[in-house]
Write a protein that holds these residues in place. Structure first.
Motif, PDB file in Angstrom:
ATOM      1  N   GLY A  63       8.596   5.216  -8.424  1.00  0.00           N
ATOM      2  CA  GLY A  63       9.188   6.024  -7.373  1.00  0.00           C
ATOM      3  C   GLY A  63       9.035   5.395  -6.004  1.00  0.00           C
ATOM      4  N   PRO A  64       9.400   6.120  -4.947  1.00  0.00           N
ATOM      5  CA  PRO A  64       9.308   5.583  -3.578  1.00  0.00           C
ATOM      6  C   PRO A  64       7.880   5.594  -3.067  1.00  0.00           C
ATOM      7  CG  PRO A  64      10.154   7.819  -3.530  1.00  0.00           C
ATOM      8  CD  PRO A  64       9.996   7.475  -4.968  1.00  0.00           C
ATOM      9  N   GLU A  65       7.192   4.481  -3.269  1.00  0.00           N
ATOM     10  CA  GLU A  65       5.777   4.405  -2.863  1.00  0.00           C
ATOM     11  C   GLU A  65       5.656   4.308  -1.345  1.00  0.00           C
ATOM     12  OE1 GLU A  65       3.405   4.731  -4.986  1.00  0.00           O
ATOM     13  OE2 GLU A  65       4.602   4.587  -6.817  1.00  0.00           O
ATOM     14  N   ASP A  66       4.466   4.645  -0.855  1.00  0.00           N
ATOM     15  CA  ASP A  66       4.190   4.609   0.585  1.00  0.00           C
ATOM     16  C   ASP A  66       3.206   3.472   0.838  1.00  0.00           C
ATOM     17  OD1 ASP A  66       3.701   5.066   3.232  1.00  0.00           O
ATOM     18  OD2 ASP A  66       3.411   7.218   3.035  1.00  0.00           O
ATOM     19  N   TYR A  67       3.730   2.296   1.185  1.00  0.00           N
ATOM     20  CA  TYR A  67       2.893   1.123   1.374  1.00  0.00           C
ATOM     21  C   TYR A  67       2.408   0.939   2.801  1.00  0.00           C
ATOM     22  CZ  TYR A  67       4.841  -0.177  -3.176  1.00  0.00           C
ATOM     23  OH  TYR A  67       5.214  -0.190  -4.505  1.00  0.00           O
ATOM     24  N   LEU A  68       3.155   1.456   3.778  1.00  0.00           N
ATOM     25  CA  LEU A  68       2.844   1.209   5.170  1.00  0.00           C
ATOM     26  C   LEU A  68       2.551   2.480   5.952  1.00  0.00           C
ATOM     27  CD1 LEU A  68       5.553  -1.492   6.052  1.00  0.00           C
ATOM     28  CD2 LEU A  68       3.243  -1.819   5.162  1.00  0.00           C
ATOM     29  N   GLY A  69       2.411   3.619   5.269  1.00  0.00           N
ATOM     30  CA  GLY A  69       2.190   4.884   5.944  1.00  0.00           C
ATOM     31  C   GLY A  69       0.807   5.008   6.536  1.00  0.00           C
TER      32      GLY A  69
END
Length: 315
Positions: free
Chosen positions: A309-315
């Protein structure tokens, strides 16, 4: 362009398809250009036709949305039409499908300042003597999807001209609340996929350490692989060097099929060994005339469906 080069390009493209298929990837092909279609024409201009080879350039996949971006070269104005059968099927299955405003592309549409101030080449319409037109509206959004680095919920977008900035303005408004846009400036003249690629979460492939300094702060903390400099003997020699469209760094244009598997030009043994030392499984694929046809494996492909899915790498 000699027909032999075209024939060998097609052989190498079939080899790329075979390599992807062997790895379990479903491969779609664009519609061929009808041989009778030799010209693109609008009310403002006409140009020759470019076949849909570097299909990543004009389409951005953002989550479940297909976005046809605003072309920067007149001969590619209708290129995404040749992907319509694939996009139509995705739309029937529930995908979003959007198109950036189509530019008029008069001579006045182009911000030529970067091309005139830089020795860099790149996908910029060659306008030596701009002429006024009754269709002029000033600088327009002209923005290729290959200016973007996609990282889950984040998109890094390269801006080198006012045309690009307008395109990123549109992208920010269109994707607001769904994706974060991170602007980088003059990372290259336009496309960035021979400058920086994400090989897997936490690992970047960069042309040089100087590229890293231009990236968003959080990305500078990722592991960075800087490959050996390309060697001249790795490229075919041509009678007319004016045909060459890309820098020798085109072979950084690799394709990550998964976090472990990367497709690399078989003509780059040092690059393959470098990636293997970092734990990647390298699949060598032949691509001889990449400098003539202006693209590598990343350019030649548009990954539409990935696992996860749409992972959050830079949040």
């Amino acid at each position: 362009m000699k027909q032999r080069y075209v024939a060998e390009l097609n052989e190498d493209l079939h080899g790329l398809v075979d390599a992807l298929t062997s790895l379990g990837v479903t491969v779609h092909r664009p519609t061929d250009v009808d041989p009778a279609t030799v010209e693109v024409r609008t009310p403002a201009w006409s140009a020759s036709v470019v076949p849909p080879l570097n299909i990543r350039d004009n389409t951005l996949i953002a989550g479940n949305e297909i976005i046809e971006t605003s072309p920067m070269i007149r001969s590619r104005f209708f290129e995404t039409q040749l992907l319509k059968p694939v996009f139509q099927e995705y739309f029937r299955r529930g995908a979003r499908w959007s198109t950036m405003p189509r530019p008029l592309m008069t001579d006045a549409s182009f911000d030529l300042s970067y091309a005139r101030a830089s020795t860099a080449g790149g996908p910029m319409e060659p306008i030596e003597d701009p002429r006024a037109s009754c269709y002029d509206v000033g600088h327009e959004m002209l923005f290729d999807a290959a200016q973007c680095l996609r990282l889950g919920r984040d998109i890094v977008a390269n801006i080198a001209t006012r045309n690009h900035a307008l395109g990123v303005d549109w992208l920010e408004r269109h994707l607001e609340g769904r994706f974060r846009i991170h602007r980088v400036h003059r990372l290259s003249d336009s496309h960035i996929d021979s400058m920086v690629l994400a090989l897997r979460p936490g690992t970047l492939l960069c042309r040089s350490e100087a590229v890293v300094d231009l990236l968003p702060e959080r990305l500078r903390k990722w592991d960075v692989i800087v490959p050996p400099a390309p060697e001249a003997q790795g490229f075919p020699r041509y009678e007319d060097d004016d045909l060459i469209l890309t820098s020798p760094y085109i072979d950084l244009n690799v394709l990550s099929v998964s976090p472990e598997v990367v497709l690399v030009n078989e003509a780059c043994p040092e690059l393959m060994r470098t990636l293997e030392r970092h734990g990647f499984t390298v699949v060598p694929v032949r691509h001889r005339h990449r400098r003539l046809f202006g693209g590598g494996f990343h350019c030649f492909t548009l990954d539409t469906v990935r696992e996860g899915g749409p992972e959050d790498y830079l949040g």
